[in-house]
Design an enzyme around this catalytic site. Structure first.
Site, PDB file in Angstrom:
ATOM      1  N   ALA A   1       0.836  -1.212   0.000  1.00 21.04           N
ATOM      2  CA  ALA A   1       0.000   0.000   0.000  1.00 21.04           C
ATOM      3  C   ALA A   1       0.866   1.255   0.000  1.00 21.04           C
ATOM      4  O   ALA A   1       0.566   2.229  -0.710  1.00 21.04           O
ATOM      5  CB  ALA A   1      -0.936  -0.010   1.199  1.00 21.04           C
ATOM      6  N   TYR A   2       1.931   1.240   0.787  1.00 24.86           N
ATOM      7  CA  TYR A   2       2.829   2.394   0.839  1.00 24.86           C
ATOM      8  C   TYR A   2       3.496   2.617  -0.511  1.00 24.86           C
ATOM      9  O   TYR A   2       3.532   3.745  -1.031  1.00 24.86           O
ATOM     10  CB  TYR A   2       3.881   2.185   1.924  1.00 24.86           C
ATOM     11  CG  TYR A   2       4.877   3.311   2.057  1.00 24.86           C
ATOM     12  CD1 TYR A   2       4.495   4.551   2.555  1.00 24.86           C
ATOM     13  CD2 TYR A   2       6.211   3.137   1.676  1.00 24.86           C
ATOM     14  CE1 TYR A   2       5.403   5.590   2.670  1.00 24.86           C
ATOM     15  CE2 TYR A   2       7.128   4.165   1.801  1.00 24.86           C
ATOM     16  CZ  TYR A   2       6.726   5.387   2.293  1.00 24.86           C
ATOM     17  OH  TYR A   2       7.632   6.416   2.412  1.00 24.86           O
ATOM     18  N   ALA A   3       4.020   1.539  -1.107  1.00 30.52           N
ATOM     19  CA  ALA A   3       4.674   1.661  -2.415  1.00 30.52           C
ATOM     20  C   ALA A   3       3.689   2.140  -3.472  1.00 30.52           C
ATOM     21  O   ALA A   3       4.049   2.939  -4.347  1.00 30.52           O
ATOM     22  CB  ALA A   3       5.304   0.329  -2.822  1.00 30.52           C
TER      23      ALA A   3
ATOM     24  N   SER B   1       1.140   4.101  -2.994  1.00 30.51           N
ATOM     25  CA  SER B   1       0.913   5.536  -2.800  1.00 30.51           C
ATOM     26  C   SER B   1       2.074   6.351  -3.353  1.00 30.51           C
ATOM     27  O   SER B   1       1.874   7.439  -3.904  1.00 30.51           O
ATOM     28  CB  SER B   1       0.687   5.846  -1.311  1.00 30.51           C
ATOM     29  OG  SER B   1       1.883   5.792  -0.557  1.00 30.51           O
TER      30      SER B   1
END
Length: 245
Positions: A153-155, A157
């Site tokens: 999810a972070y990547a 974003s």
């Protein structure tokens, strides 16, 4: 074109680890700095003092980067206090790590709000209000290349940040404004270190050929290059990770 004024920088996330290092470095380079923060007033005040000790002038401004009115107020502060804005460094971001199948959608929305909407809002304000000769530096991550488990999810974003940054660089044709993103690798900040066992930190530190974690100052050096002399670097994602990816 020769500058006839001191350059002015707005640094979001300016009370955090990398944001503080960036603000101090730009102050040491002679810039006036608006230290933008979201919650910790005392820490922001400390950064203002550190920037002034480094040789710059600084003020703090509180803003949620996802709220256009609050971001516009930061630029108003820069124009009122220092005469304009030449550099915007968007370090504000949050990181939540879980396997995709376990990821809570409320957490996804919270990260999306800061990392994607926040970057969009700040970038839009920068595009509207940066002076000629200006620079916008957004923040991505080397995890978009490393593809580490729990970072999906972070990547994702930050992949959106990459796309937005590269397109905006082309949309600002003719304005003499550069738009780039810095993509740190593992860096010794609370955002990276919190919740990680020591053996995980040591293993990740050993992955880089330089055999250490990055430091906030390492990242700030790259930002200072893009904010100042690097006028022919434009529309790029610059990986600042010691060779880890």
């Amino acid at each position: 074109m020769e500058q006839t004024h001191s350059r002015v920088a707005v640094v979001t996330g300016g009370s955090g680890g990398i944001g503080r290092a960036v603000a101090e470095r730009l102050g040491a380079d002679g810039m006036n700095v608006v230290v933008a923060y979201s919650g910790n007033t005392e820490r922001a005040a400390e950064v203002v003092k550190a920037v002034e000790a480094a040789g710059g002038r600084a003020v703090a401004g509180r803003a949620d980067v996802a709220e256009p009115d609050e971001v516009d107020a930061l630029f108003d502060t820069a124009e009122r206090e220092f005469g304009g804005v030449d550099v915007v460094v968007n370090t504000a971001g949050i990181m939540i790590l879980k396997p995709l199948v376990e990821f809570d959608l409320d957490d996804l929305d919270r990260m999306h709000r800061t990392n994607i909407r926040g970057t969009f809002v700040v970038s839009r304000a920068a595009a509207r209000r940066l002076r000629s000769g200006g620079a916008l530096i957004n923040f991505s991550t080397s995890v978009t290349r490393l593809a580490l488990p729990t970072y999906s999810a972070y990547a994702a974003s930050k992949g959106a940040v990459d796309a937005l940054t590269l397109v905006l660089a082309r949309e600002l044709r003719g304005r003499d404004i550069t738009v780039n993103a810095v993509a740190p690798g593992p860096t010794a900040t609370p955002l990276f270190l919190d919740g990680k066992p020591q053996e995980v930190v040591e293993r990740m530190a050993g992955q880089a050929p330089l055999e250490r974690l990055g430091t906030p100052d390492d990242i700030a050096t790259a930002v200072a290059f893009l904010a100042g002399p690097a006028r022919w670097v434009n529309g790029q994602v610059v990986y600042v990770n010691g060779g880890i990816a």
